[in-house]
Design a protein around this motif. Structure first.
Motif, PDB file in Angstrom:
ATOM      1  N   ASP A  97       0.878  -1.172   0.000  1.00  0.00           N
ATOM      2  CA  ASP A  97       0.000   0.000   0.000  1.00  0.00           C
ATOM      3  C   ASP A  97       0.917   1.225   0.000  1.00  0.00           C
ATOM      4  O   ASP A  97       1.482   1.582   1.039  1.00  0.00           O
ATOM      5  CB  ASP A  97      -0.894  -0.008   1.234  1.00  0.00           C
ATOM      6  CG  ASP A  97      -1.833   1.192   1.303  1.00  0.00           C
ATOM      7  OD1 ASP A  97      -1.720   2.089   0.433  1.00  0.00           O
ATOM      8  OD2 ASP A  97      -2.651   1.240   2.238  1.00  0.00           O
ATOM      9  N   TYR A  98       1.073   1.863  -1.138  1.00  0.00           N
ATOM     10  CA  TYR A  98       2.042   2.952  -1.259  1.00  0.00           C
ATOM     11  C   TYR A  98       1.625   4.217  -0.521  1.00  0.00           C
ATOM     12  O   TYR A  98       2.432   5.143  -0.391  1.00  0.00           O
ATOM     13  CB  TYR A  98       2.326   3.241  -2.739  1.00  0.00           C
ATOM     14  CG  TYR A  98       3.217   2.187  -3.341  1.00  0.00           C
ATOM     15  CD1 TYR A  98       4.592   2.218  -3.142  1.00  0.00           C
ATOM     16  CD2 TYR A  98       2.686   1.139  -4.071  1.00  0.00           C
ATOM     17  CE1 TYR A  98       5.416   1.244  -3.661  1.00  0.00           C
ATOM     18  CE2 TYR A  98       3.507   0.153  -4.605  1.00  0.00           C
ATOM     19  CZ  TYR A  98       4.865   0.212  -4.391  1.00  0.00           C
ATOM     20  OH  TYR A  98       5.690  -0.759  -4.904  1.00  0.00           O
ATOM     21  N   ARG A  99       0.408   4.259  -0.005  1.00  0.00           N
ATOM     22  CA  ARG A  99       0.033   5.374   0.866  1.00  0.00           C
ATOM     23  C   ARG A  99       0.878   5.373   2.133  1.00  0.00           C
ATOM     24  O   ARG A  99       1.041   6.400   2.796  1.00  0.00           O
ATOM     25  CB  ARG A  99      -1.448   5.284   1.244  1.00  0.00           C
ATOM     26  CG  ARG A  99      -2.409   5.418   0.071  1.00  0.00           C
ATOM     27  CD  ARG A  99      -3.834   5.185   0.499  1.00  0.00           C
ATOM     28  NE  ARG A  99      -4.034   3.840   1.044  1.00  0.00           N
ATOM     29  CZ  ARG A  99      -5.194   3.389   1.529  1.00  0.00           C
ATOM     30  NH1 ARG A  99      -6.251   4.192   1.557  1.00  0.00           N
ATOM     31  NH2 ARG A  99      -5.296   2.154   1.993  1.00  0.00           N
ATOM     32  N   GLY A 100       1.423   4.199   2.464  1.00  0.00           N
ATOM     33  CA  GLY A 100       2.189   4.074   3.697  1.00  0.00           C
ATOM     34  C   GLY A 100       3.495   4.835   3.698  1.00  0.00           C
ATOM     35  O   GLY A 100       3.972   5.257   4.767  1.00  0.00           O
ATOM     36  N   ILE A 101       4.102   5.026   2.539  1.00  0.00           N
ATOM     37  CA  ILE A 101       5.389   5.725   2.506  1.00  0.00           C
ATOM     38  C   ILE A 101       5.236   7.185   2.927  1.00  0.00           C
ATOM     39  O   ILE A 101       5.922   7.641   3.849  1.00  0.00           O
ATOM     40  CB  ILE A 101       6.066   5.564   1.134  1.00  0.00           C
ATOM     41  CG1 ILE A 101       6.494   4.097   0.955  1.00  0.00           C
ATOM     42  CG2 ILE A 101       7.265   6.504   0.997  1.00  0.00           C
ATOM     43  CD1 ILE A 101       7.120   3.776  -0.378  1.00  0.00           C
ATOM     44  N   PRO A 102       4.355   7.970   2.304  1.00  0.00           N
ATOM     45  CA  PRO A 102       4.192   9.346   2.804  1.00  0.00           C
ATOM     46  C   PRO A 102       3.649   9.395   4.227  1.00  0.00           C
ATOM     47  O   PRO A 102       3.992  10.304   4.985  1.00  0.00           O
ATOM     48  CB  PRO A 102       3.218   9.981   1.800  1.00  0.00           C
ATOM     49  CG  PRO A 102       2.568   8.855   1.092  1.00  0.00           C
ATOM     50  CD  PRO A 102       3.571   7.745   1.064  1.00  0.00           C
ATOM     51  N   ALA A 103       2.828   8.414   4.607  1.00  0.00           N
ATOM     52  CA  ALA A 103       2.300   8.401   5.968  1.00  0.00           C
ATOM     53  C   ALA A 103       3.422   8.235   6.988  1.00  0.00           C
ATOM     54  O   ALA A 103       3.443   8.916   8.027  1.00  0.00           O
ATOM     55  CB  ALA A 103       1.274   7.272   6.126  1.00  0.00           C
ATOM     56  N   ALA A 118      10.171  -1.201  -6.789  1.00  0.00           N
ATOM     57  CA  ALA A 118      11.185  -0.165  -6.574  1.00  0.00           C
ATOM     58  C   ALA A 118      10.827   1.130  -7.305  1.00  0.00           C
ATOM     59  O   ALA A 118      10.970   2.224  -6.738  1.00  0.00           O
ATOM     60  CB  ALA A 118      12.546  -0.677  -7.037  1.00  0.00           C
ATOM     61  N   LYS A 119      10.396   1.024  -8.542  1.00  0.00           N
ATOM     62  CA  LYS A 119      10.028   2.221  -9.304  1.00  0.00           C
ATOM     63  C   LYS A 119       8.893   2.975  -8.619  1.00  0.00           C
ATOM     64  O   LYS A 119       8.925   4.209  -8.507  1.00  0.00           O
ATOM     65  CB  LYS A 119       9.615   1.833 -10.725  1.00  0.00           C
ATOM     66  CG  LYS A 119      10.751   1.462 -11.655  1.00  0.00           C
ATOM     67  CD  LYS A 119      10.202   1.053 -13.022  1.00  0.00           C
ATOM     68  CE  LYS A 119      11.304   0.808 -14.025  1.00  0.00           C
ATOM     69  NZ  LYS A 119      10.761   0.348 -15.336  1.00  0.00           N
ATOM     70  N   ALA A 120       7.881   2.243  -8.191  1.00  0.00           N
ATOM     71  CA  ALA A 120       6.744   2.887  -7.538  1.00  0.00           C
ATOM     72  C   ALA A 120       7.167   3.552  -6.229  1.00  0.00           C
ATOM     73  O   ALA A 120       6.704   4.649  -5.908  1.00  0.00           O
ATOM     74  CB  ALA A 120       5.640   1.862  -7.284  1.00  0.00           C
ATOM     75  N   ALA A 121       8.058   2.902  -5.482  1.00  0.00           N
ATOM     76  CA  ALA A 121       8.517   3.472  -4.216  1.00  0.00           C
ATOM     77  C   ALA A 121       9.242   4.784  -4.435  1.00  0.00           C
ATOM     78  O   ALA A 121       9.019   5.770  -3.714  1.00  0.00           O
ATOM     79  CB  ALA A 121       9.421   2.481  -3.493  1.00  0.00           C
ATOM     80  N   ILE A 122      10.123   4.827  -5.418  1.00  0.00           N
ATOM     81  CA  ILE A 122      10.844   6.066  -5.714  1.00  0.00           C
ATOM     82  C   ILE A 122       9.868   7.140  -6.187  1.00  0.00           C
ATOM     83  O   ILE A 122       9.974   8.314  -5.805  1.00  0.00           O
ATOM     84  CB  ILE A 122      11.934   5.820  -6.772  1.00  0.00           C
ATOM     85  CG1 ILE A 122      13.020   4.901  -6.209  1.00  0.00           C
ATOM     86  CG2 ILE A 122      12.547   7.135  -7.249  1.00  0.00           C
ATOM     87  CD1 ILE A 122      13.718   5.426  -4.977  1.00  0.00           C
ATOM     88  N   ALA A 123       8.887   6.738  -6.992  1.00  0.00           N
ATOM     89  CA  ALA A 123       7.926   7.703  -7.531  1.00  0.00           C
ATOM     90  C   ALA A 123       7.107   8.371  -6.443  1.00  0.00           C
ATOM     91  O   ALA A 123       6.725   9.543  -6.583  1.00  0.00           O
ATOM     92  CB  ALA A 123       7.000   7.019  -8.537  1.00  0.00           C
ATOM     93  N   VAL A 124       6.835   7.659  -5.339  1.00  0.00           N
ATOM     94  CA  VAL A 124       6.029   8.255  -4.270  1.00  0.00           C
ATOM     95  C   VAL A 124       6.886   8.861  -3.167  1.00  0.00           C
ATOM     96  O   VAL A 124       6.360   9.309  -2.155  1.00  0.00           O
ATOM     97  CB  VAL A 124       5.022   7.248  -3.669  1.00  0.00           C
ATOM     98  CG1 VAL A 124       4.058   6.756  -4.738  1.00  0.00           C
ATOM     99  CG2 VAL A 124       5.738   6.088  -3.001  1.00  0.00           C
ATOM    100  N   GLY A 125       8.202   8.884  -3.359  1.00  0.00           N
ATOM    101  CA  GLY A 125       9.053   9.647  -2.454  1.00  0.00           C
ATOM    102  C   GLY A 125       9.814   8.883  -1.400  1.00  0.00           C
ATOM    103  O   GLY A 125      10.253   9.480  -0.410  1.00  0.00           O
ATOM    104  N   ALA A 126      10.011   7.566  -1.576  1.00  0.00           N
ATOM    105  CA  ALA A 126      10.798   6.811  -0.599  1.00  0.00           C
ATOM    106  C   ALA A 126      12.197   7.399  -0.480  1.00  0.00           C
ATOM    107  O   ALA A 126      12.821   7.766  -1.475  1.00  0.00           O
ATOM    108  CB  ALA A 126      10.880   5.344  -1.008  1.00  0.00           C
TER     109      ALA A 126
END
Length: 271
Positions: free
Chosen positions: A178-184, A221-229
């Motif tokens: 759930d990529y909402r978790g990275i900014p959270a 990995a691409k998605a994580a970088i895209a959302v700001g990891a």
């Protein structure tokens, strides 16, 4: 070194992500040094801050006869040698509070496994070593609830803490990210990384051996970088099929440079 780096990440002064990468488990000195040498050459070329990863012992195994390690002190000394040989920080996971001081004598970052991220004594013991603490988010927890794990480390007097997402339990034998978790988790005021390999595990198989989908590592990995990891965690090995632990979801070492090159371009494109 690692303390200063994490402070830089918190201040958003770095324009690239950091990388934690290496074998799942320390299998021996020669292969650990060989893997570290390859990754250091790649990350130096791309300008990516690098932390060598290796578990000195695998405490969480499905089967009693699964590989757990080559001996604690032997493995920890190999981690120490990698750090000194290549001038890079090292990270390993700990499982019980009494292990914190022992591991801290050899490595720069103490990692709390996802299953253990609520264990107060373990978190406090890691914090009290003064080392950087990486807490993996439990597969059973929301991103927002990791605030309490972070607070335990900080309340013990250690502000050098970051979080790593490794997916959420999805049924009995799968995980989903759930990529909402990275900014959270970034909103908790700590650097946040994405574990691109464990998040693709397929645990609890009837065979007693965890499966995985390594063909999706690049996607994760691409998605994580895209959302700001702020960072990535990638287990890699020159021969995943014969790795002693978690080979089913590891990245082949030969593919790492191409993947990181793509991720650097994505990172620069979104800045």
């Amino acid at each position: 070194m690692i303390n200063n780096y994490l402070r830089t990440i918190k201040n958003a002064d770095s324009d690239l992500f950091f990388l934690m990468a290496g074998p799942c488990a320390i299998e021996g000195e020669e292969i650990a040094l060989r893997i570290a040498d390859r990754i250091v050459n790649i990350t130096d070329k791309l300008g990516i801050p690098y932390i060598f990863k290796g578990s000195y012992r695998k405490a969480n195994r499905s089967k009693a006869d699964s590989f757990t390690g080559i001996g604690d002190e032997k493995a920890l000394k190999i981690l120490e040698k990698v750090g000194k040989t290549f001038g890079v920080p090292t990270v390993t996971d700990i499982h019980e509070s009494h292990e914190a001081a022992m591991a801290a004598a050899y490595v720069d970052v103490l990692q709390i496994p996802a299953f253990l991220c609520r264990q107060t004594e373990l978190l406090v013991a890691a914090a009290e070593t003064g080392k950087v603490v990486n807490i993996k988010k439990g597969q059973f927890l929301s991103a927002e609830s990791m605030k309490f794990a972070v607070d335990k480390v900080k309340d013990a007097g250690n502000d050098n803490v970051f979080l790593t997402d490794r997916g959420n339990t999805f049924g009995y034998q799968d995980l989903i990210v759930d990529y909402r978790g990275i900014p959270a988790m970034k909103n908790l005021g700590v650097p946040t990384a994405m574990d691109c390999t464990h998040s693709l595990q397929q645990p609890n198989q009837s065979s007693g051996v965890t499966g995985g989908k390594p063909e999706l590592i690049e996607t994760i990995a691409k998605a994580a970088i895209a959302v700001g990891a702020d960072g990535l965690f990638i287990e890699t090995h020159p021969d995943p099929a014969n790795a002693k632990s978690d080979g089913a979801n590891m990245l082949h070492l030969d593919y790492l440079e191409d993947l990181l090159g793509k991720l650097v371009r994505i990172r620069k494109a979104i800045l």
